[in-house]
Scaffold this motif. Structure first.
Motif, PDB file in Angstrom:
ATOM      1  N   THR A  95       0.826  -1.200   0.000  1.00 47.20           N
ATOM      2  CA  THR A  95       0.000   0.000   0.000  1.00 47.20           C
ATOM      3  C   THR A  95       0.867   1.259   0.000  1.00 47.20           C
ATOM      4  OG1 THR A  95      -0.017   0.074   2.410  1.00 47.20           O
ATOM      5  CG2 THR A  95      -1.764  -1.233   1.334  1.00 47.20           C
ATOM      6  N   PRO A  96       0.248   2.413  -0.232  1.00 47.62           N
ATOM      7  CA  PRO A  96       1.019   3.660  -0.112  1.00 47.62           C
ATOM      8  C   PRO A  96       1.680   3.812   1.265  1.00 47.62           C
ATOM      9  CG  PRO A  96      -1.029   4.088  -1.252  1.00 47.62           C
ATOM     10  CD  PRO A  96      -1.095   2.659  -0.775  1.00 47.62           C
ATOM     11  N   LYS A  97       1.030   3.332   2.319  1.00 43.89           N
ATOM     12  CA  LYS A  97       1.620   3.397   3.657  1.00 43.89           C
ATOM     13  C   LYS A  97       2.882   2.541   3.723  1.00 43.89           C
ATOM     14  CE  LYS A  97       0.800   2.311   8.492  1.00 43.89           C
ATOM     15  NZ  LYS A  97      -0.085   1.717   9.484  1.00 43.89           N
TER      16      LYS A  97
ATOM     17  N   LYS B 297       4.816   1.675   1.196  1.00 44.11           N
ATOM     18  CA  LYS B 297       5.835   2.341   0.380  1.00 44.11           C
ATOM     19  C   LYS B 297       6.454   3.515   1.136  1.00 44.11           C
ATOM     20  CE  LYS B 297       3.850   1.052  -4.034  1.00 44.11           C
ATOM     21  NZ  LYS B 297       3.238   1.530  -5.272  1.00 44.11           N
ATOM     22  N   LYS B 298       5.610   4.256   1.860  1.00 48.74           N
ATOM     23  CA  LYS B 298       6.115   5.395   2.631  1.00 48.74           C
ATOM     24  C   LYS B 298       7.072   4.924   3.723  1.00 48.74           C
ATOM     25  CE  LYS B 298       4.552   9.420   5.198  1.00 48.74           C
ATOM     26  NZ  LYS B 298       4.333   9.451   6.609  1.00 48.74           N
ATOM     27  N   GLN B 299       6.703   3.847   4.426  1.00 50.05           N
ATOM     28  CA  GLN B 299       7.576   3.319   5.475  1.00 50.05           C
ATOM     29  C   GLN B 299       8.917   2.878   4.887  1.00 50.05           C
ATOM     30  OE1 GLN B 299       4.603   0.400   6.753  1.00 50.05           O
ATOM     31  NE2 GLN B 299       4.781   1.209   8.824  1.00 50.05           N
ATOM     32  N   ALA B 300       8.867   2.182   3.753  1.00 47.09           N
ATOM     33  CA  ALA B 300      10.096   1.712   3.112  1.00 47.09           C
ATOM     34  C   ALA B 300      10.957   2.884   2.658  1.00 47.09           C
ATOM     35  CB  ALA B 300       9.753   0.798   1.933  1.00 47.09           C
ATOM     36  N   LYS B 301      10.328   3.889   2.071  1.00 44.08           N
ATOM     37  CA  LYS B 301      11.089   5.042   1.591  1.00 44.08           C
ATOM     38  C   LYS B 301      11.720   5.804   2.752  1.00 44.08           C
ATOM     39  CE  LYS B 301      11.091   9.037  -1.355  1.00 44.08           C
ATOM     40  NZ  LYS B 301      10.403   9.959  -2.201  1.00 44.08           N
ATOM     41  N   GLU B 302      10.992   5.952   3.840  1.00 44.38           N
ATOM     42  CA  GLU B 302      11.555   6.648   5.002  1.00 44.38           C
ATOM     43  C   GLU B 302      12.778   5.911   5.548  1.00 44.38           C
ATOM     44  OE1 GLU B 302       8.222   7.029   7.662  1.00 44.38           O
ATOM     45  OE2 GLU B 302       7.438   8.781   6.600  1.00 44.38           O
ATOM     46  N   LYS B 303      12.706   4.590   5.591  1.00 46.20           N
ATOM     47  CA  LYS B 303      13.852   3.815   6.073  1.00 46.20           C
ATOM     48  C   LYS B 303      15.017   3.925   5.097  1.00 46.20           C
ATOM     49  CE  LYS B 303      14.065   1.672   9.379  1.00 46.20           C
ATOM     50  NZ  LYS B 303      14.597   2.020  10.707  1.00 46.20           N
ATOM     51  N   LEU B 304      14.725   3.883   3.791  1.00 45.74           N
ATOM     52  CA  LEU B 304      15.786   4.056   2.785  1.00 45.74           C
ATOM     53  C   LEU B 304      16.470   5.412   2.959  1.00 45.74           C
ATOM     54  CD1 LEU B 304      14.617   2.767  -0.717  1.00 45.74           C
ATOM     55  CD2 LEU B 304      16.541   1.975   0.633  1.00 45.74           C
ATOM     56  N   GLU B 305      15.668   6.444   3.199  1.00 48.20           N
ATOM     57  CA  GLU B 305      16.227   7.791   3.360  1.00 48.20           C
ATOM     58  C   GLU B 305      17.116   7.886   4.594  1.00 48.20           C
ATOM     59  OE1 GLU B 305      12.619  10.082   3.232  1.00 48.20           O
ATOM     60  OE2 GLU B 305      12.782  10.377   1.065  1.00 48.20           O
ATOM     61  N   ASP B 306      16.864   7.041   5.589  1.00 52.67           N
ATOM     62  CA  ASP B 306      17.741   7.008   6.762  1.00 52.67           C
ATOM     63  C   ASP B 306      19.119   6.455   6.413  1.00 52.67           C
ATOM     64  OD1 ASP B 306      15.774   7.986   8.431  1.00 52.67           O
ATOM     65  OD2 ASP B 306      15.251   6.028   9.284  1.00 52.67           O
ATOM     66  N   TRP B 307      19.169   5.546   5.433  1.00 57.92           N
ATOM     67  CA  TRP B 307      20.395   4.812   5.124  1.00 57.92           C
ATOM     68  C   TRP B 307      21.142   5.315   3.901  1.00 57.92           C
ATOM     69  CZ3 TRP B 307      17.514  -0.451   5.608  1.00 57.92           C
ATOM     70  CH2 TRP B 307      17.313  -0.737   6.956  1.00 57.92           C
ATOM     71  N   PHE B 308      20.430   5.878   2.932  1.00 54.25           N
ATOM     72  CA  PHE B 308      21.049   6.273   1.668  1.00 54.25           C
ATOM     73  C   PHE B 308      20.846   7.758   1.422  1.00 54.25           C
ATOM     74  CE2 PHE B 308      20.045   1.764   1.051  1.00 54.25           C
ATOM     75  CZ  PHE B 308      21.202   1.277   0.482  1.00 54.25           C
ATOM     76  N   ASP B 309      21.761   8.341   0.662  1.00 51.81           N
ATOM     77  CA  ASP B 309      21.613   9.722   0.210  1.00 51.81           C
ATOM     78  C   ASP B 309      20.822   9.729  -1.090  1.00 51.81           C
ATOM     79  OD1 ASP B 309      23.216  10.643   2.306  1.00 51.81           O
ATOM     80  OD2 ASP B 309      25.046  10.335   1.144  1.00 51.81           O
TER      81      ASP B 309
END
Length: 109
Positions: free
Chosen positions: A84-86, A88-100
């Motif tokens: 779901t969009p939720k 995807k949002k959780q995954a993207k937020e975690k990615l943003e914590d780890w990657f530039d």
């Protein structure tokens, strides 16, 4: 914890695309709306991802995560209705914590 250990150890070399797919599956599996059969499929794919013995060893540059990507992609195709969009949002937020510079393409539709 094996999932998080693998992400920490190989996240940069696996790349944002592979890690993004793994995270989407992880968060979809945590959802109460995801059926047990789909969760089992997701856990199987994530298990393959973290299992140290693969068809193609993860330490091989460029090719090491190809088999993991196939397993994750297959699970995503089966679980797409529950990503779901939720999620995807959780995954993207975690990615943003780890990657530039995480792009929306790292969390694909």
């Amino acid at each position: 914890s094996d999932f998080w250990d693998k992400i920490k150890k190989f996240g940069k070399s696996a790349g944002e695309n592979v890690v993004g797919k793994a995270l989407m599956l992880y968060y979809a599996a945590l959802s109460d709306k995801t059926p047990v059969a789909i969760k089992a499929l997701i856990y199987g794919a994530l298990g393959y991802f973290i299992f140290p013995v693969d068809l193609v060893p993860d330490v091989i540059p460029f090719a090491g995560f190809a088999d993991d990507l196939v397993a994750l992609g297959t699970a995503i195709a089966s679980a797409s209705a529950y990503i779901t969009p939720k999620v995807k949002k959780q995954a993207k937020e975690k990615l943003e914590d780890w990657f530039d510079d995480v792009s929306d393409s790292d969390i694909e539709d």
